[in-house]
Every structure is written in C-alpha cells, then in structure tokens.
Design a protein around this motif. Structure first.
Motif, PDB file in Angstrom:
ATOM      1  N   GLY A 191       0.787  -1.220   0.000  1.00 65.38           N
ATOM      2  CA  GLY A 191       0.000   0.000   0.000  1.00 65.38           C
ATOM      3  C   GLY A 191       0.819   1.269   0.000  1.00 65.38           C
ATOM      4  N   ARG A 192       2.119   1.169  -0.122  1.00 65.21           N
ATOM      5  CA  ARG A 192       2.964   2.370  -0.172  1.00 65.21           C
ATOM      6  C   ARG A 192       3.993   2.229  -1.279  1.00 65.21           C
ATOM      7  N   VAL A 193       4.484   3.356  -1.753  1.00 69.82           N
ATOM      8  CA  VAL A 193       5.524   3.348  -2.780  1.00 69.82           C
ATOM      9  C   VAL A 193       6.817   2.843  -2.176  1.00 69.82           C
ATOM     10  N   GLN A 194       7.476   1.919  -2.862  1.00 67.84           N
ATOM     11  CA  GLN A 194       8.718   1.305  -2.375  1.00 67.84           C
ATOM     12  C   GLN A 194       9.844   1.560  -3.376  1.00 67.84           C
ATOM     13  N   PRO A 195      10.586   2.664  -3.216  1.00 63.83           N
ATOM     14  CA  PRO A 195      11.671   2.956  -4.161  1.00 63.83           C
ATOM     15  C   PRO A 195      12.699   1.828  -4.255  1.00 63.83           C
ATOM     16  N   GLU A 196      12.901   1.118  -3.117  1.00 64.85           N
ATOM     17  CA  GLU A 196      13.890   0.042  -3.118  1.00 64.85           C
ATOM     18  C   GLU A 196      13.496  -1.131  -4.010  1.00 64.85           C
ATOM     19  N   LEU A 197      12.231  -1.172  -4.419  1.00 66.04           N
ATOM     20  CA  LEU A 197      11.748  -2.263  -5.270  1.00 66.04           C
ATOM     21  C   LEU A 197      11.986  -1.989  -6.745  1.00 66.04           C
ATOM     22  N   MET A 198      12.335  -0.757  -7.103  1.00 63.18           N
ATOM     23  CA  MET A 198      12.479  -0.399  -8.513  1.00 63.18           C
ATOM     24  C   MET A 198      13.502  -1.258  -9.277  1.00 63.18           C
ATOM     25  N   PRO A 199      14.690  -1.516  -8.710  1.00 60.06           N
ATOM     26  CA  PRO A 199      15.641  -2.360  -9.448  1.00 60.06           C
ATOM     27  C   PRO A 199      15.098  -3.764  -9.721  1.00 60.06           C
ATOM     28  N   LEU A 256       8.383   3.188 -12.292  1.00 57.62           N
ATOM     29  CA  LEU A 256       9.099   2.160 -13.053  1.00 57.62           C
ATOM     30  C   LEU A 256       9.302   2.608 -14.490  1.00 57.62           C
ATOM     31  N   ASN A 257       8.298   3.222 -15.074  1.00 57.15           N
ATOM     32  CA  ASN A 257       8.426   3.704 -16.449  1.00 57.15           C
ATOM     33  C   ASN A 257       9.541   4.736 -16.558  1.00 57.15           C
ATOM     34  N   ALA A 258       9.619   5.619 -15.552  1.00 56.85           N
ATOM     35  CA  ALA A 258      10.696   6.611 -15.539  1.00 56.85           C
ATOM     36  C   ALA A 258      12.055   5.934 -15.368  1.00 56.85           C
ATOM     37  N   THR A 259      12.111   4.932 -14.485  1.00 61.67           N
ATOM     38  CA  THR A 259      13.362   4.207 -14.247  1.00 61.67           C
ATOM     39  C   THR A 259      13.842   3.511 -15.511  1.00 61.67           C
ATOM     40  N   LEU A 260      12.913   2.886 -16.231  1.00 62.35           N
ATOM     41  CA  LEU A 260      13.273   2.180 -17.471  1.00 62.35           C
ATOM     42  C   LEU A 260      13.814   3.143 -18.525  1.00 62.35           C
ATOM     43  N   ALA A 261      13.333   4.400 -18.464  1.00 59.22           N
ATOM     44  CA  ALA A 261      13.821   5.417 -19.397  1.00 59.22           C
ATOM     45  C   ALA A 261      15.098   6.079 -18.895  1.00 59.22           C
ATOM     46  N   GLY A 262      15.559   5.655 -17.712  1.00 64.28           N
ATOM     47  CA  GLY A 262      16.790   6.191 -17.160  1.00 64.28           C
ATOM     48  C   GLY A 262      16.654   7.578 -16.580  1.00 64.28           C
ATOM     49  N   ARG A 263      15.447   7.916 -16.117  1.00 64.77           N
ATOM     50  CA  ARG A 263      15.214   9.260 -15.603  1.00 64.77           C
ATOM     51  C   ARG A 263      14.543   9.221 -14.234  1.00 64.77           C
ATOM     52  N   ASP A 264      14.731  10.310 -13.478  1.00 62.72           N
ATOM     53  CA  ASP A 264      13.947  10.561 -12.278  1.00 62.72           C
ATOM     54  C   ASP A 264      12.621  11.158 -12.739  1.00 62.72           C
ATOM     55  N   PRO A 265      11.495  10.815 -12.076  1.00 59.28           N
ATOM     56  CA  PRO A 265      10.214  11.384 -12.510  1.00 59.28           C
ATOM     57  C   PRO A 265      10.216  12.901 -12.597  1.00 59.28           C
ATOM     58  N   SER A 318       3.829   9.935  -7.126  1.00 56.70           N
ATOM     59  CA  SER A 318       4.585  10.003  -5.876  1.00 56.70           C
ATOM     60  C   SER A 318       5.741   9.019  -5.952  1.00 56.70           C
ATOM     61  N   ASP A 319       6.929   9.486  -5.595  1.00 55.70           N
ATOM     62  CA  ASP A 319       8.083   8.589  -5.572  1.00 55.70           C
ATOM     63  C   ASP A 319       8.399   8.124  -4.150  1.00 55.70           C
ATOM     64  N   GLY A 320       7.446   8.318  -3.254  1.00 57.37           N
ATOM     65  CA  GLY A 320       7.632   7.916  -1.869  1.00 57.37           C
ATOM     66  C   GLY A 320       7.975   9.076  -0.956  1.00 57.37           C
ATOM     67  N   GLN A 321       8.485  10.148  -1.526  1.00 58.30           N
ATOM     68  CA  GLN A 321       8.840  11.333  -0.746  1.00 58.30           C
ATOM     69  C   GLN A 321       8.205  12.600  -1.305  1.00 58.30           C
ATOM     70  N   ARG A 322       8.062  12.654  -2.608  1.00 61.65           N
ATOM     71  CA  ARG A 322       7.565  13.863  -3.264  1.00 61.65           C
ATOM     72  C   ARG A 322       6.343  13.535  -4.124  1.00 61.65           C
ATOM     73  N   ARG A 323       5.448  14.510  -4.250  1.00 64.12           N
ATOM     74  CA  ARG A 323       4.364  14.410  -5.225  1.00 64.12           C
ATOM     75  C   ARG A 323       4.775  15.266  -6.409  1.00 64.12           C
ATOM     76  N   LEU A 324       5.003  14.626  -7.526  1.00 66.42           N
ATOM     77  CA  LEU A 324       5.522  15.295  -8.702  1.00 66.42           C
ATOM     78  C   LEU A 324       4.474  15.320  -9.800  1.00 66.42           C
ATOM     79  N   LYS A 325       4.674  16.219 -10.727  1.00 64.60           N
ATOM     80  CA  LYS A 325       3.810  16.258 -11.901  1.00 64.60           C
ATOM     81  C   LYS A 325       4.674  16.080 -13.139  1.00 64.60           C
TER      82      LYS A 325
END
Length: 387
Positions: free
Chosen positions: A73-81, A110-119, A157-164
C-alpha cells in the motif's frame, strides 16, 4: 462562460468504459505495437480477483504476460531495481497498472526508471515535457475503486515527493463494472471526496480552459449523484463505475489547473491525527467556494449546474446560487457521512484541529501565492458552520 485570453489543456488519456471494457486491453496494446505487457498489482484478496479478470481478457490474444502482484500500500523505491529486472528479463514492452494509489505510482516510477530518468526530470521549469514520450513504455490503467483521479494523470509520488510529469500519464484507462463489486466503502468515499474537491477547484479556476471545465463539470455531477447510491448498494456496480469515471474526469481536469489551494491546505491538514485527506478537503471546500463567490459570484454560482442540473440552475435566482451551492455541498457530505455511519466534520474545530495547529496553518499559508485565499479559507473553516 468567459473564454480566457490564453489557456492550456492537455489530456492524452483515452477512456474505455462499460461492460467488457477489459476486452479492449489487447486491442489498445496492439495499437501501440506492444505484445508483452508487465502487469503490476497488489496482493489484496479483492485485487487478486480483479487481476484474474484482467488476465482473462488476454486469454485468446496470443500476447505474453508478465505479472508482479506483490506491491504493498505504499511506494517502495527500493523495489524499482527488482521490477526493472523483471521487465527487462521478461522481454516486456509495456505496463499495465491494476488498481490505484501506490500500484499506479509504482508503475509510473518504473516507467521513468526504465527510461533512465527521475520522474522530476520529465518536465522543465515551465512545466513543459522535457523528455520525448517515445522514451517511455506504453502504460495502461485498469481503474478500480479507491483512487482519487491522480492515477489517470501525470501526477506521481516517488515515496517522498508528489511530482507532476505529464509524460507519465497512462495512454488509456479501462473502467469495467465487472471488477467494481468488492469495494471498501470508506476507501471509495475517501477517494471520491478528494476527486470532488479537485473537480470543484478546476471548475472555479479563473485561468482554466473550457475543456478542463467540461471535465470538471462531468466529475462533479457523477460523484455527487452516484457516490451516495454506491454507498447504499443501489445498482452497486454501475454506481461505483460512475464514481470511478468521475474520479478519472476530475484527474484530467485537475492536471491542467493553475491553482490548487484547497489541495495544498488539505495535505497539511492530513498530517494531523484522526483527519483523513478527503475529510479535510470536505471541511475546506465550501469556504473556498465562499471566497471565490465574493470575488467572482457568477463563476461560483455556475457550480449549481453540475450539482443539480440545468432545470434547478435555470430557475434559481443569481443572488441565491452561491448559498444554494454551499448548502448542497453540506447536504452531500451529510449524506455520505450517514451512509458511512460517521460524521464528516463541518469545521476545523469539529475535526479536532486545535488553535495552535490552526495558527501553524495560517503561518505556513502566509507566504504562498494565494495567501489571501488560504487565510480566508482557514479562518472561515475554523469554527464557522454553514449547516
């Protein structure tokens, strides 16, 4: 309606709604040249049943599916790899997010990670797309109850920030009554209240576009009419389906809104114990309407149209429209609270926010671009009741 001198509106989302809407998933993927989607879902028992319905939609498609259904139920940045490895090792070429909240945020991240970018890198300082969408995998959303409309937008949300990051908006959303039956009422209402506030803010946005206002109009009308019905179990699946459509429409409108004062104040309120984000927005919303009504009475009065329909709007005197809007909002909140067997607070005091916390809110809002509006909303919501 007054046409602004300049406005911006962008809604790349395609909506597939109705019986067997999920059957269009393989078709939409084929349209973007995708044949091996990775499906992301959580492990909740009800969502597992929804996931099964999604998988069944591919039974005769000939497409290869990857599935990861252990998102919490929460964003897990550590799961991205891990997810990136699952995607690449499985030869996947697209994403399907089944659910709301963290599941969809994880899919966007994940889509941002696959593109090699931060959201955060997907838009420049002016809010324009800074990365070609071709660098991203096609993403589909299977919308479920409990969302608030952000799922259908570039908000993430990347777990810390709400981004657009509008480039991360799903290509299509699928709203199927077949997966709407099993729903937590409180979760459904919470998401709908958030979406309603977003819809009202978008409708009242002075710099908003006519198209955004049309989406907001639709969102407000659907949520106000169908949420009480859904909570009463009246035509349960179709009512929930209508509420989810309202949430998606609110998201589309809110993603192009220039102001979000109620949202920002609600985020701060949600940090206080025992007050949810949706309930906090419900406390603030009538007071924001009151503020806009003093500055732009015609625009605020036009809210009566989506709330009640054209007939009541037409026969209500202009000088009574705003008071009627505010009364209808409280009637709606009372109806929702009655179905949930709880009380949606009508003031900050009733919500348990003490004087010191209110002074903190006022000091935080004092430096914002809409400080006068924020101060009015907070002060009016302090103890004043419109009921």
């Amino acid at each position: 309606m007054t046409l602004p001198e300049a406005f911006f509106f962008k809604c790349p989302l395609k909506i597939n709604c109705g019986s067997h809407a999920l059957d269009h998933l393989p078709v939409e993927l084929a349209a973007v040249g995708a044949r091996t989607p990775l499906i992301l879902a959580n492990g909740d028992p009800d969502d597992k049943k929804r996931l099964k319905a999604v998988i069944d939609a591919f039974r005769t498609s000939g497409l290869t599916l990857g599935v990861y259904d252990r998102i919490t139920g929460r964003v897990q940045p550590e799961l991205m790899p891990v997810l990136a490895s699952v995607y690449r090792d499985g030869g996947c070429d697209s994403l399907i997010a089944v659910g709301s909240g963290a599941v969809v945020d994880m899919a966007k991240c994940l889509n941002a990670t696959l593109a090699g970018r931060d959201p955060a890198a997907f838009e420049d300082s002016q809010g324009n797309d800074a990365v070609e969408t071709a660098a991203l995998a096609p993403m589909m959303l299977v919308a479920t109850p409990g969302g608030n409309g952000d799922e259908a937008t570039g908000y993430v949300s990347d777990g810390q920030r709400r981004l657009k990051a509008s480039a991360l908006t799903p290509a299509a959303a699928f709203i199927d009554p077949a997966i709407m039956k099993r729903t937590d009422d409180r979760e459904l209402a919470e998401g709908a209240l958030i979406a309603l506030a977003h819809g009202v803010e978008s409708f009242l946005d002075e710099a908003g576009s006519p198209m955004g206002r049309a989406y907001a109009h639709t969102a407000i009308g659907l949520i106000v009419k169908y949420l009480p019905m859904a909570l009463r179990k009246e035509n349960r699946r179709s009512s929930i389906c209508a509420v989810v459509n309202g949430q998606v429409a609110a998201g589309c409108a809110f993603s192009c809104t220039s102001t979000d004062i109620c949202h920002q104040l609600g985020v701060r309120l949600a940090s206080f114990p025992d007050l949810s984000f949706g309930f906090g927005l419900s406390v603030l919303l009538p007071h924001m309407v009151d503020y806009v009504g003093k500055a732009a009475p015609q625009r605020a009065g036009e809210l009566l149209y989506p709330l009640t329909g054209e007939d009541t709007y037409a026969i209500t005197a202009a000088d009574l429209k705003i008071s009627r809007v505010m009364a209808l909002l409280w009637e709606f909140f009372d109806a929702v609270g009655g179905e949930l067997a709880c009380t949606i607070p009508s003031s900050l005091a009733e919500a348990g926010v003490d004087g010191k916390q209110i002074e903190t809110l006022l000091s935080q809002a004092a430096d914002g671009p809409l400080a006068q509006c924020a101060a009015h909303v907070i002060t009016a919501a302090r103890s004043k009741l419109f009921r």
